[in-house]
Design a protein around this motif. Structure first.
Motif, PDB file in Angstrom:
ATOM      1  N   ARG A 135       0.813  -1.221   0.000  1.00  0.00           N
ATOM      2  CA  ARG A 135       0.000   0.000   0.000  1.00  0.00           C
ATOM      3  C   ARG A 135       0.847   1.270   0.000  1.00  0.00           C
ATOM      4  N   LEU A 136       2.159   1.145   0.181  1.00  0.00           N
ATOM      5  CA  LEU A 136       3.021   2.328   0.259  1.00  0.00           C
ATOM      6  C   LEU A 136       3.437   2.860  -1.099  1.00  0.00           C
ATOM      7  N   ASP A 137       3.039   2.175  -2.145  1.00  0.00           N
ATOM      8  CA  ASP A 137       3.277   2.655  -3.507  1.00  0.00           C
ATOM      9  C   ASP A 137       4.761   2.789  -3.847  1.00  0.00           C
ATOM     10  N   TYR A 138       5.570   1.829  -3.429  1.00  0.00           N
ATOM     11  CA  TYR A 138       6.967   1.810  -3.870  1.00  0.00           C
ATOM     12  C   TYR A 138       7.003   1.439  -5.349  1.00  0.00           C
ATOM     13  N   PRO A 139       7.766   2.150  -6.161  1.00  0.00           N
ATOM     14  CA  PRO A 139       7.893   1.764  -7.574  1.00  0.00           C
ATOM     15  C   PRO A 139       8.419   0.340  -7.747  1.00  0.00           C
ATOM     16  N   SER A 140       9.266  -0.097  -6.801  1.00  0.00           N
ATOM     17  CA  SER A 140       9.786  -1.467  -6.830  1.00  0.00           C
ATOM     18  C   SER A 140       9.685  -2.070  -5.435  1.00  0.00           C
ATOM     19  N   LEU A 141       8.992  -3.189  -5.320  1.00  0.00           N
ATOM     20  CA  LEU A 141       8.842  -3.895  -4.044  1.00  0.00           C
ATOM     21  C   LEU A 141       9.166  -5.363  -4.264  1.00  0.00           C
ATOM     22  N   THR A 142      10.117  -5.881  -3.492  1.00  0.00           N
ATOM     23  CA  THR A 142      10.497  -7.289  -3.615  1.00  0.00           C
ATOM     24  C   THR A 142      10.325  -7.972  -2.272  1.00  0.00           C
ATOM     25  N   LEU A 143       9.579  -9.058  -2.257  1.00  0.00           N
ATOM     26  CA  LEU A 143       9.310  -9.839  -1.057  1.00  0.00           C
ATOM     27  C   LEU A 143      10.047 -11.166  -1.186  1.00  0.00           C
ATOM     28  N   VAL A 144      11.070 -11.349  -0.379  1.00  0.00           N
ATOM     29  CA  VAL A 144      11.879 -12.564  -0.422  1.00  0.00           C
ATOM     30  C   VAL A 144      11.338 -13.515   0.641  1.00  0.00           C
ATOM     31  N   ARG A 145      10.961 -14.721   0.222  1.00  0.00           N
ATOM     32  CA  ARG A 145      10.295 -15.656   1.137  1.00  0.00           C
ATOM     33  C   ARG A 145      11.109 -16.945   1.307  1.00  0.00           C
ATOM     34  N   PRO A 146      12.140 -16.913   2.132  1.00  0.00           N
ATOM     35  CA  PRO A 146      12.921 -18.131   2.360  1.00  0.00           C
ATOM     36  C   PRO A 146      12.183 -19.124   3.242  1.00  0.00           C
ATOM     37  N   GLY A 147      12.616 -20.383   3.157  1.00  0.00           N
ATOM     38  CA  GLY A 147      12.140 -21.389   4.086  1.00  0.00           C
ATOM     39  C   GLY A 147      13.070 -21.398   5.285  1.00  0.00           C
ATOM     40  N   LEU A 148      13.604 -22.553   5.625  1.00  0.00           N
ATOM     41  CA  LEU A 148      14.566 -22.635   6.724  1.00  0.00           C
ATOM     42  C   LEU A 148      15.885 -22.017   6.274  1.00  0.00           C
TER      43      LEU A 148
END
Length: 210
Positions: A135-148
């Motif tokens: 919702r913050l309207d970043y032009p680029s947003l990357t969500l890194v989802r590691p496991g263990l």
């Protein structure tokens, strides 16, 4: 580029910090921490801060990109409320303040299974912060989802340690989604997302971090 790194003293954060300092694309790193990092570099500015009272008007908040590696566990935090404060409120506050000062890219170290509707509280908190960051309207947003996450922590997390022993032994026969994600691979994905930001929102799955 000038990059802010939140969480530089953790397992992944420490790897991110070193990789940023080694990367010629990065001119300066601002790493606000609760305690000073044990590293000296002319490109590093390490303000010691209280994440409960982050200065909204600090000049060092003006950066091109932000990498957030803040994170805890419910046991380590001491309560569900405190865990949510560290893993949701702190990253969101860092992101909000940096965006107001012109940051165009934000990279979060989240978790596999992150979902605001999850019945697992840990995953629910991770999902809520992802949702609010969008919702913050970043032009680029990357969500890194590691496991263990694989690597040596300064503090022992017994559950993670036992799981890493089992998954490490079974790694070759396990599906990629269940294999250990080395901390340096996670850090590399975060650094690349910050220094070469792609427009829009993106998810880096655990299978991409093996």
């Amino acid at each position: 580029m000038k990059v802010m790194l939140a969480g530089a003293t953790g397992l992944v954060g420490a790897q991110v910090l070193q990789q940023l300092l080694d990367d010629p694309r990065c001119d300066a790193v601002v790493a606000p921490t609760r305690r000073a990092v044990a590293l000296a570099d002319p490109a590093l500015f390490n303000p010691v801060v209280d994440f409960e009272q982050l200065p909204a008007d600090a000049d060092w908040r003006a950066v091109d990109a932000v990498i957030c590696a803040l994170g805890s566990t419910i046991k380590q935090a001491g309560s569900r409320e405190r865990f949510a404060r560290i893993d949701h409120d702190y990253p969101l506050q860092v992101a909000t303040l940096a965006r107001a000062r012109g940051a165009n890219a934000f990279v979060l170290n989240s978790a596999m299974g992150a979902s605001a509707t999850s019945r697992i509280f840990y995953n629910q908190v991770k999902g809520r912060v992802e949702q609010d960051l969008r919702r913050l309207d970043y032009p680029s947003l990357t969500l890194v989802r590691p496991g263990l996450i694989g690597g040596e922590r300064s503090e022992r997390r017994t559950g993670e340690h036992l799981a890493s022993l089992v998954l490490g032994a079974l790694g070759p026969v396990l599906p990629r989604a269940w294999r250990i994600n080395p901390s340096e691979r996670i850090a590399a994905a975060m650094v690349e997302a910050a220094l070469a930001p792609r427009p829009g929102a993106h998810v880096v799955a655990s299978t991409d971090l093996v």
